[in-house]
Design a protein around this motif. Structure first.
Motif, short mmCIF file in Angstrom:
data_model
loop_
_atom_site.label_atom_id
_atom_site.label_comp_id
_atom_site.label_asym_id
_atom_site.label_seq_id
_atom_site.Cartn_x
_atom_site.Cartn_y
_atom_site.Cartn_z
N LEU B 18 0.84 -1.23 0.05
CA LEU B 18 -0.12 -0.04 0.18
C LEU B 18 0.92 1.23 0.08
CD1 LEU B 18 -2.74 1.32 0.13
CD2 LEU B 18 -2.64 1.08 2.78
N ILE B 19 1.89 1.33 0.69
CA ILE B 19 2.68 2.57 1.05
C ILE B 19 3.20 3.25 -0.32
CG2 ILE B 19 4.72 3.46 1.93
CD1 ILE B 19 4.60 1.70 4.14
N PRO B 20 3.91 2.58 -1.24
CA PRO B 20 4.18 3.32 -2.59
C PRO B 20 3.03 3.99 -3.30
CG PRO B 20 5.22 1.20 -2.67
CD PRO B 20 4.22 1.28 -1.45
N LEU B 21 1.66 3.29 -3.17
CA LEU B 21 0.49 3.71 -3.84
C LEU B 21 -0.08 4.83 -3.36
CD1 LEU B 21 -0.62 0.03 -4.82
CD2 LEU B 21 -0.16 1.89 -6.56
N ILE B 23 1.72 6.96 -1.33
CA ILE B 23 2.81 8.11 -1.83
C ILE B 23 2.27 8.70 -3.15
CG2 ILE B 23 4.99 8.89 -2.14
CD1 ILE B 23 5.80 6.53 -0.18
N CYS B 24 1.83 7.89 -4.20
CA CYS B 24 1.30 8.38 -5.33
C CYS B 24 -0.12 9.06 -5.17
CB CYS B 24 1.09 7.12 -6.43
SG CYS B 24 2.49 6.29 -7.07
N ILE B 25 -0.84 8.56 -4.42
CA ILE B 25 -2.06 9.35 -4.05
C ILE B 25 -1.87 10.82 -3.53
CG2 ILE B 25 -4.10 9.45 -2.50
CD1 ILE B 25 -4.41 6.43 -2.74
N ILE B 27 0.81 12.66 -4.12
CA ILE B 27 1.36 13.47 -4.83
C ILE B 27 0.48 13.72 -6.03
CG2 ILE B 27 3.35 13.48 -6.98
CD1 ILE B 27 4.91 11.87 -5.21
N VAL B 28 -0.57 12.90 -6.64
CA VAL B 28 -1.18 13.15 -7.57
C VAL B 28 -2.50 13.87 -7.11
CG1 VAL B 28 -2.94 11.67 -9.20
CG2 VAL B 28 -0.62 10.92 -8.93
N VAL B 29 -3.30 13.56 -6.07
CA VAL B 29 -4.27 14.34 -5.63
C VAL B 29 -3.79 15.85 -5.30
CG1 VAL B 29 -6.08 14.64 -3.59
CG2 VAL B 29 -5.61 12.21 -4.46
N GLN B 31 -1.78 17.45 -7.00
CA GLN B 31 -1.76 18.05 -8.21
C GLN B 31 -3.16 18.17 -8.77
OE1 GLN B 31 0.94 15.36 -10.39
NE2 GLN B 31 2.50 16.45 -9.81
N ILE B 32 -3.95 17.26 -8.48
CA ILE B 32 -5.39 17.52 -9.03
C ILE B 32 -6.05 18.71 -8.31
CG2 ILE B 32 -7.83 16.57 -8.59
CD1 ILE B 32 -6.77 13.86 -9.04
N ILE B 42 -4.30 19.61 0.21
CA ILE B 42 -4.52 18.12 0.49
C ILE B 42 -3.70 17.15 -0.07
CG2 ILE B 42 -7.07 18.39 1.00
CD1 ILE B 42 -7.65 17.84 -1.90
N LEU B 49 -4.49 8.10 5.10
CA LEU B 49 -5.16 6.56 4.77
C LEU B 49 -4.32 5.51 5.44
CD1 LEU B 49 -7.72 5.27 3.08
CD2 LEU B 49 -5.80 5.09 1.27
#
Lengths: 266, 197
Positions: B18-21, B23-25, B27-29, B31-32, B42, B49
C-alpha cells in the motif's frame, strides 16, 4: 522505467561516475556549510565557487540553472517581499514607502536565509541531476539500509507515471459525462470526489496484486541480498568522504560553540 | 504491547504494497487540487489513509518517504519530512483512540492533526526558510509580522490558521475512502478494528 519524473539526466561526466554516497556526502557537507556559516554572504560565495563549477563539470549547467530558477526565484521573491516590506518600523529604517518600512536588519536576515536556501536547493538539484535515485538507493541498501526504503522509493517512481496516466483517463471520462471542473469554489470541491474515488479503487486493486507478488518473492525475508549491478567505490572516495564528515562535524561543533558562548555572555 | 511488537504489527505485506501507492495518491491528489485551483494542498490523504488502515508507524514512514520522494523533483519539500512523518504518526494514534468510527470524530481527528503539526512545522520553516514559503499564504505571515509579532510566532499562527482548512477535509476524504473499501479487502489491513464498525 520512466526517468523523466525526476531531474536525472544520463550523461557521461566526472560527476556522474562518482559513487552515489560520495555525492550525497558532498551535498550534505555543502548544506551544513551553508547553514553553519556565520557570514550572510558566504553561501552565495559557495554557490559560485563550488556548486556552479560542479554543475559545469557534470555537464548539466543549463538544466541545473533552469530547474533552480523555477524553484528558487518564487521563494526569493516572497522572502524579500515579506522581510523587506512587512516588518514594523524601527530604528534602522533605510527607506519608507507609504506604510511599508524597509529595514537593514530585516534585509540582512532575508539575504542570509536566501543564501542558505540557495545552497540547499542547488546542491540537491545537482545531486539529483547527476545521480539516479535507484542507483543511490541500491548503494545505500548494499551498505545496510533496510530493504523497505529502496523498495518504496523505487516502486513509487515506477508507479507514478502509470497513476498519472490513469488520472488523465478518469478526468477525461468524468468530463465527458458532464463533470464541471470549473465554476465556484464549492463546485470545484464537489468535483474532487468523482475524481479521487475511481482513482482510489483502481489503486486498491493494485495493492492486492502487489501484496501477493511481494509475498511470493519473499521480500520480507531476512539475510543479505546479491545485486545485479556493481557500483564502484574506490578507496580515494572513501577517504574523501571521511574528510567531508570531519569537516561537517567540525562546522556543526564550531557553530554550536559560538551560539552557546553568545548566549552565555548575553 | 511493547514498542517493537507495536511497530511490527503495522507492517504486513499489504502495508508494504500500500505505501508506494499511498505516496502516489499524495502526489497525484495534490496535483489534482492545484489543477482544480483549490485553495488547499490536500497532499496528505494517502498518508492519513495508511495511518487509518495500518497504524501510526506505517503512517509515519509513508509521510517521511512521501516528502523525500517529492523532494526528488521539488527539493524544497525535503526539510519538511519530519512534519509529514508526524502527520502520519498522530493520524495513526487518532485511530488507536477510536476517532475513525463516526464522521464527527473524524473531524476531531483532523483538528488534532492540524493543531499539533504547527509545533513541528514552525521551527523548520523559520530556521530553514526564514518563515516564508513560496506561496501567497506567506502574506498572512507578513501581515502578522507587520502587526508586531516575531517571525517565529507569526509563522506559527499562520500555520495554526491554515492547517485546519487542509487537514480536516483530508482526514474526512481518507476516512470515506477507507470505509468504502469492500469488506473482503478491509479485513487484510493490520488496523481493521480502528475504522471498521
Amino acid at each position: 522505467m520512466n526517468h523523466s519524473l525526476t531531474f536525472y539526466i544520463d550523461r557521461k561526466s566526472f560527476l556522474h561516475s562518482r559513487n552515489p554516497l560520495t555525492k550525497l556526502t558532498v551535498t550534505l557537507t555543502l548544506m551544513t556549510a551553508g547553514f553553519a556559516s556565520p557570514w550572510p554572504w558566504a553561501p552565495f560565495a559557495m554557490f559560485f565557487a563550488f556548486i556552479l563549477p560542479l554543475a559545469i563539470i557534470g555537464r548539466v549547467a543549463t538544466p541545473f540553472l533552469k530547474a533552480l530558477a523555477a524553484m528558487y526565484l518564487p521563494f526569493a521573491f516572497f522572502l524579500f517581499l515579506i522581510h523587506g516590506f512587512f516588518h514594523p518600523a524601527s530604528d534602522d529604517e533605510l527607506l519608507r514607502i507609504w506604510i511599508f518600512s524597509v529595514q537593514e536588519s530585516a534585509l540582512l536576515y532575508a539575504a542570509k536565509t536566501a543564501g542558505q536556501v540557495l545552497v540547499m536547493l542547488s546542491s540537491c538539484v545537482l545531486l539529483f541531476l547527476t545521480t539516479h535515485p535507484g542507483r543511490l538507493m541500491q548503494d545505500l541498501q548494499r551498505r545496510g539500509l533496510h530493504w523497505s526504503i529502496p523498495y518504496i522509493v523505487c516502486s513509487t517512481l515506477q508507479i507514478l507515471p502509470l497513476i498519472r496516466q490513469r488520472v488523465r483517463t478518469i478526468l477525461e471520462a468524468q468530463q465527458s459525462r458532464g463533470l464541471d471542473t470549473g465554476g465556484s469554489l464549492m463546485a470545484r470541491f464537489k468535483s474532487l470526489l468523482p475524481l479521487v474515488g475511481p482513482l482510489f479503487y483502481g489503486i486498491m486493486l493494485d495493492v492486492e496484486d502487489r501484496a501477493l507478488a511481494l509475498e511470493s518473492r519473499a521480500v520480507m525475508r531476512k539475510g543479505s541480498r546479491s545485486f545485479l549491478v556493481e557500483i564502484p567505490d574506490p578507496a580515494g572516495e572513501r577517504v574523501f568522504r571521511y574528510c567531508c564528515l570531519t569537516i561537517m562535524v567540525g562546522m556543526i561543533g564550531l557553530r554550536t560553540w559560538q551560539v552557546m558562548t553568545s548566549l552565555w555572555y548575553r | 504491547m511493547g514498542l517493537a511488537s507495536s511497530v511490527k504489527r503495522d507492517f504486513t505485506s499489504v502495508t508494504w504494497a500500500l505505501i508506494p501507492l499511498a505516496i502516489c495518491i499524495n502526489i497525484v491528489v495534490g496535483q489534482i487540487a492545484s489543477a482544480l485551483k483549490l485553495p488547499i494542498y490536500i497532499d496528505t490523504i494517502g498518508t492519513i489513509l495508511v495511518a487509518i488502515v495500518c497504524g501510526p508507524w506505517a503512517g509515519a514512514l509513508t509521510g517521511a518517504l512521501s516528502n523525500i520522494i517529492w523532494g526528488l523533483f521539488a527539493p524544497g519539500a525535503l526539510p519538511f519530512f519530519p512534519v509529514a512523518a508526524w502527520i502520519g504518526f498522530i493520524a495513526g494514534w487518532c485511530g488507536i483512540w477510536g476517532l475513525y468510527k463516526t464522521w464527527w470524530k473524524v473531524i476531531i481527528a483532523g483538528l488534532i492533526i492540524a493543531l499539533t503539526t504547527p509545533f513541528i512545522a514552525t521551527p523548520i520553516v523559520v530556521y530553514v526558510y526564514g518563515g516564508v514559503e513560496g506561496s501567497g499564504a506567506s502574506l498572512i505571515t507578513g501581515v502578522l509580522i507587520k502587526s508586531g509579532m516575531k517571525i517565529s510566532s507569526a509563522a506559527f499562527y499562520k500555520n495554526l490558521m491554515v492547517e485546519p482548512l487542509d487537514k480536516i477535509p483530508s482526514a474526512l476524504i481518507a476516512w470515506v475512502l477507507a470505509k468504502q473499501m469492500p469488506a473482503r479487502f478491509i479485513s487484510r489491513f493490520p488496523r481493521v478494528e480502528n475504522f471498521a464498525a
